[in-house]
Scaffold this active site. Structure first.
Site, PDB file in Angstrom:
ATOM      1  N   HIS A 289      -7.929   0.120   0.930  1.00 29.90           N
ATOM      2  CA  HIS A 289      -8.884   1.198   0.719  1.00 29.90           C
ATOM      3  C   HIS A 289      -8.387   2.208  -0.336  1.00 29.90           C
ATOM      4  CE1 HIS A 289      -7.030   4.521   3.345  1.00 29.90           C
ATOM      5  NE2 HIS A 289      -6.154   3.549   3.312  1.00 29.90           N
TER       6      HIS A 289
ATOM      7  N   ASP B  72       1.761   6.724   5.334  1.00 24.17           N
ATOM      8  CA  ASP B  72       2.055   6.155   6.656  1.00 24.17           C
ATOM      9  C   ASP B  72       2.785   4.815   6.526  1.00 24.17           C
ATOM     10  OD1 ASP B  72      -0.406   5.305   5.627  1.00 24.17           O
ATOM     11  OD2 ASP B  72      -1.252   4.851   7.584  1.00 24.17           O
TER      12      ASP B  72
ATOM     13  N   HIS C 107       0.855  -1.195   0.000  1.00 26.37           N
ATOM     14  CA  HIS C 107       0.000   0.000   0.000  1.00 26.37           C
ATOM     15  C   HIS C 107       0.889   1.242   0.000  1.00 26.37           C
ATOM     16  CE1 HIS C 107      -3.145   2.753   0.881  1.00 26.37           C
ATOM     17  NE2 HIS C 107      -3.133   2.685   2.201  1.00 26.37           N
TER      18      HIS C 107
ATOM     19  N   GLU D 136       0.084   4.519   0.640  1.00 31.67           N
ATOM     20  CA  GLU D 136      -0.184   5.688   1.498  1.00 31.67           C
ATOM     21  C   GLU D 136       1.033   5.966   2.382  1.00 31.67           C
ATOM     22  OE1 GLU D 136      -3.979   5.647   3.513  1.00 31.67           O
ATOM     23  OE2 GLU D 136      -3.827   7.790   3.958  1.00 31.67           O
TER      24      GLU D 136
END
Ligand code: FEO
Length: 401
Positions: A145, A82, A78, A80
């Protein structure tokens, strides 16, 4: 610095963020973790990285097992920040032979870091990667997501690296579900689902079904935030089944903001009316409860009743923020009603009703507004609305009685 062994040669090497209290608007009272995992095999593999300020923590944990330069493969489940904020420095340090990512992950990595010459290896659902004695299988989970999201399944050890899915914003020194209070883990899991994944519930349902069809022998689910599931896997899977199906309990929320307590008096009268029907009720003043906590309650409550006075021909900003936030998260299978006090123009009631209807929340009443301070008659009207909401929660049509 410590690491944690999930299975022989498979380690947690992430970062613990004890202090974060806000993740893009989501209140994180218990902090969070950014989980990364190291697999020691013929090809030493790092699954995910961490948010930028936790880069040194990641590196120090890796060093307790192996010099970081020995890592061969990077898997990016993922993109993103973070989980990738530290990626450019990690790539410079370890100089990986290959970086595995989904097709959308490749595009997102280019759009984030603008590095055309990294050794990308694009993998699709079903692709298997031999690490030597072990095999990683990739499962794309688009829009769960982000478009780039994917799971990686370590077949021989039965570990599903699930990225954000099944995660919790929950900082602990323990790493496993059986080492911490389950009530806290489930509370944070529900909050995570309600605030991150709720809007993707139809996709979550499909994913759960397709993962079940794959007959994976899952012994651990290792998300990128919070604890690792090993003893309570059925509990979190059943919870995701219920949440994604929009299952609700017989509960009503009365959510309001107030200027001079008129709307508050109406909220209490409505709540009293709901309680008379035997339905569990919670009164929530947005001044004191963060909207992301309200969403956790919305996840499983059947009714959401909203109230707000008129301000400047509109509504109060806290209610506006809550409605905007809830609309984006697409609540499922709700009923509701609206109420307001006003002074002269009185637009707020219609605004609230429109907002609920836009969210496909079925209105069980036309709503009620009262000029200035509610009198006995006004409060009786509110109680009657509460009765109607309570009956609707129980599936009784009050108008047809
Ligand atoms: Fe935890 Fe979608 O990042």
């Amino acid at each position: 610095m410590t690491n944690t062994e999930l299975a022989k040669g498979v380690y947690w090497v992430g970062g613990i963020d004890w202090n974060i209290r806000d993740m893009h608007g989501y209140s994180t009272y218990r902090g969070t973790t950014y989980n990364a995992f190291l697999i020691i095999d013929e090809k030493i593999t790092l699954v995910d990285t961490v948010k930028h300020p936790f880069k040194d923590e990641l590196i120090e944990r890796i060093k307790t097992i192996v010099p970081p330069e020995k890592i061969d493969y990077l898997v990016i489940n993922h993109v993103e920040m973070d989980h990738t904020g530290s990626l450019p420095e990690i790539v410079s340090l370890i100089k990986p032979e290959k970086i595995f990512c989904s097709p959308m992950g490749h595009k997102a990595l280019l759009d984030h870091f603008h590095q055309e010459d990294w050794p990308y290896e694009i993998v699709k659902s079903g692709t298997e990667l031999s690490l030597g004695k072990r095999t990683l299988q990739f499962i794309e989970t688009r829009m769960l997501h982000w478009p780039d999201s994917m799971f990686s399944y370590l077949k021989e050890d039965g570990i599903l690296f699930s990225s954000d899915a099944f995660g919790q914003h929950y900082a602990t020194s323990e790493r496993f579900d059986d080492e911490v209070p389950m009530s806290e883990v489930m509370e944070e899991s529900a909050k995570y689902y309600a605030n991150i994944l709720y809007l993707f519930s139809p996709l979550v349902k499909k994913l759960l079904a397709s993962v079940a069809e794959m007959n994976l022998d899952i012994k651990q689910i290792a998300p990128d935030h919070g604890i690792i599931w090993r003893s309570h896997i059925p509990t979190i899977l059943e919870a995701y089944e219920k949440w994604s199906a929009g299952e609700c309990t017989e509960k009503a929320l009365v959510v309001y903001d107030t200027m001079w307590n008129s709307t508050e008096k109406m909220a209490k009268a409505i709540a009293a009316g709901i309680e008379e029907t035997g339905v569990s009720t919670e009164i929530i003043n947005l001044r004191y409860t963060h909207y992301s906590d309200v969403m956790t309650k919305v996840l499983t409550a059947k009714a959401v009743v909203v109230g707000c006075p008129t301000l400047n021909n509109g509504i109060l900003p806290r209610m506006a923020a809550f409605l905007m936030y809830m609309r984006g998260l697409k609540p499922l299978n709700k009923i509701g009603a609206a109420f307001s006090s006003f002074g002269w123009s009185g637009e707020s009631l219609q605004y609230l009703k429109n907002s609920l209807e836009e969210m496909k929340i079925e209105l069980v009443d036309d709503g009620y507004r009262h000029k200035y301070v509610p009198n006995e008659k006004a409060l009786e009207a509110c109680t009657a609305i509460g009765n109607k909401v309570g009956a609707a929660v129980k599936g009784i049509d009050k108008d047809a009685e």
